[in-house]
Write an enzyme that holds these catalytic residues in place. Structure first.
Site, PDB file in Angstrom:
ATOM      1  N   ARG A 233       0.848  -1.136  -0.094  1.00 11.84           N
ATOM      2  CA  ARG A 233       0.003  -0.127   0.040  1.00 11.84           C
ATOM      3  C   ARG A 233       0.919   1.208   0.030  1.00 11.84           C
ATOM      4  NH1 ARG A 233      -2.090  -3.528   4.086  1.00 11.84           N
ATOM      5  NH2 ARG A 233      -4.365  -4.324   3.376  1.00 11.84           N
TER       6      ARG A 233
ATOM      7  N   LYS B 276      -2.190  -2.564   7.477  1.00  6.03           N
ATOM      8  CA  LYS B 276      -3.912  -2.154   8.014  1.00  6.03           C
ATOM      9  C   LYS B 276      -4.099  -3.096   9.075  1.00  6.03           C
ATOM     10  CE  LYS B 276      -8.020  -1.303   5.279  1.00  6.03           C
ATOM     11  NZ  LYS B 276      -8.499  -1.355   4.008  1.00  6.03           N
TER      12      LYS B 276
ATOM     13  N   HIS C 290      -2.679   2.281  -5.897  1.00  6.20           N
ATOM     14  CA  HIS C 290      -3.445   1.127  -5.852  1.00  6.20           C
ATOM     15  C   HIS C 290      -3.846   0.342  -7.030  1.00  6.20           C
ATOM     16  CE1 HIS C 290      -5.668  -0.341  -2.445  1.00  6.20           C
ATOM     17  NE2 HIS C 290      -6.683  -0.679  -3.294  1.00  6.20           N
TER      18      HIS C 290
ATOM     19  N   ARG D 247      -1.004  -1.995  -6.883  1.00  2.00           N
ATOM     20  CA  ARG D 247      -0.949  -3.018  -5.982  1.00  2.00           C
ATOM     21  C   ARG D 247      -2.106  -3.998  -6.728  1.00  2.00           C
ATOM     22  NH1 ARG D 247      -1.566  -4.365  -0.442  1.00  2.00           N
ATOM     23  NH2 ARG D 247      -3.812  -4.830   0.287  1.00  2.00           N
TER      24      ARG D 247
ATOM     25  N   HIS E 284      -4.295  -8.974   3.465  1.00  2.00           N
ATOM     26  CA  HIS E 284      -5.608  -8.923   3.720  1.00  2.00           C
ATOM     27  C   HIS E 284      -6.088  -9.964   4.783  1.00  2.00           C
ATOM     28  CE1 HIS E 284      -6.390  -8.046  -0.902  1.00  2.00           C
ATOM     29  NE2 HIS E 284      -6.267  -6.812   0.084  1.00  2.00           N
TER      30      HIS E 284
ATOM     31  N   TYR F 213      -9.950 -10.918  -6.971  1.00  3.49           N
ATOM     32  CA  TYR F 213      -9.022 -10.968  -8.167  1.00  3.49           C
ATOM     33  C   TYR F 213      -9.547 -12.200  -9.141  1.00  3.49           C
ATOM     34  CZ  TYR F 213      -6.444  -7.307  -5.765  1.00  3.49           C
ATOM     35  OH  TYR F 213      -6.177  -5.955  -4.927  1.00  3.49           O
TER      36      TYR F 213
END
Length: 286
Positions: free
Chosen positions: A135, A160, A226, A229, A252, A261
Site C-alpha cells: 500500500r 492495515k 492502488h 497493487r 488481507h 481478483y
C-alpha cells in the site's frame, strides 16, 4: 471559544482511544477529521443526527465508499462515548463490489521505461509498489532497517489493522534497492525521503501520487499506487500463484477480500480457453 476548546479535548481523547484500539495513524487521522466536521456543525452523538450528517455529505457528492468511512468513524466515536446502542443503530451503506482496474504487464513495462535513468528513487518506488503489492502508506513508512538484505525480505510494520507482515523481495529488486542506497547521502532512517526538502522528511503519499501521475502521463497511462497493487495481485494470480499466498502478501485479513481478483482474471481465463480451441476438430463443422 470554550466550545472550540472542548471539541479539541474530545478529538484528542478520541485519537488516544483509537490508538489504544490499535488503529493505524492514517485511520486515526481520517476518523478524527470526520468527527471534527460532525462536531463543528453542532450534531449530537445520536444515530438520528448521524444520518442527517451523512445525508448532507451525500448531497455534497461524497461517494458511497467515503460515506462508509464516515459511518465507521462515527460508530467508533459513539462507542468511545459509551453509546453502544447508538453505534449499533448506524448501518454501513452497501458498497457495490467493482472489479479492481489493473494495468497490463506491457503497460507496467511502458511506465518503467519512461522514467529517466537518473531518477533512481522514482524507478524504485514503481518497482516496489508493483513488485511487492505494498500500500502507498506502507511504502512511505518503510525504513531501511525493515529490509533484511541477507535473507531477501522486508517487514511491513503496522500495516492495515496494525499488523506486521513479511514480504519476500525478488533478487533483481534487492539489487535495485542496494544501488539506490549507495547513492543516498542523507542519514534518514526511511527508505524513501522527499527530494525537494532540505530536512529530508520521509516521502508522503501525496508525492507518490504526483510521481505516478507525471510518469503515467508520459506513458499515456492512468495509474495510481492502488492500481499497481491491484496489478501485482492480478498478475500473480494469472501466473498460477495460490490465492492464499497472495492474501498473505497483500496483508488481507479475510480471503474474501482477495477473492475479488479471481473475477478480474475471468477474461484472461476465457481468452486462454479460446486460444486453446480444444473442440475445434470435434464440433467445428456442425
Amino acid at each position: 471559544m470554550r466550545e472550540k476548546t472542548l471539541r479539541s479535548e474530545v478529538l484528542e481523547e478520541f485519537a488516544t482511544y483509537l490508538e489504544l484500539e490499535g488503529k493505524s495513524k492514517n485511520t486515526i487521522r481520517m476518523y478524527t477529521y470526520f468527527l471534527s466536521k460532525f462536531l463543528e456543525e453542532g450534531y449530537s452523538p445520536t444515530a438520528r443526527d448521524a444520518l442527517r450528517f451523512l445525508a448532507k455529505l451525500r448531497a455534497k457528492g461524497y461517494s458511497i465508499r467515503s460515506i462508509n468511512l464516515v459511518v465507521q468513524a462515527l460508530k467508533a466515536y459513539f462507542k468511545f462515548e459509551g453509546l453502544n446502542e447508538e453505534a449499533e443503530r448506524l448501518r454501513n451503506p452497501k458498497i457495490p463490489k467493482t472489479l479492481p482496474k489493473s494495468l497490463t504487464e506491457e503497460e507496467v513495462k511502458k511506465l518503467i521505461e519512461v522514467i529517466p535513468k537518473d531518477k533512481i528513487r522514482d524507478r524504485l518506488i514503481v518497482l516496489l509498489l508493483y513488485g511487492t503489492g505494498l500500500r502507498v502508506s506502507e511504502l512511505c513508512n518503510l525504513k531501511i532497517e525493515d529490509i533484511n538484505f541477507e535473507k531477501g525480505f522486508l517487514t511491513v510494520r503496522g500495516g492495515k489493522g496494525g499488523k506486521d507482515r513479511t514480504i519476500p523481495i525478488p533478487q533483481p529488486l534487492l539489487t535495485e534497492i542496494k544501488n539506490y542506497l549507495r547513492r543516498r547521502t542523507d542519514d534518514s532512517p526511511y527508505l524513501f525521503v522527499e527530494s525537494r526538502r532540505k530536512n529530508k522528511e520521509k516521502l508522503s503519499p501525496k508525492t507518490v501520487w504526483r510521481i505516478l501521475k507525471e510518469y503515467g502521463r508520459k506513458a499515456g497511462i492512468k495509474v495510481t499506487p492502488h492500481q499497481l497493487r491491484h496489478s501485482f495481485a492480478t498478475h500473480m494470480l494469472e501466473r498460477g500463484i495460490d490465492i492464499r499466498i497472495i492474501q498473505e502478501l497483500l496483508g488481507h485479513a479475510s480471503l474474501s477480500t482477495t477473492q475479488i481478483y479471481t473475477r478480474v482474471t475471468a477474461k484472461h481465463l476465457k481468452e486462454a480457453v479460446e486460444r486453446a480451441n480444444l473442440l475445434e476438430n470435434l464440433i467445428g463443422g456442425e
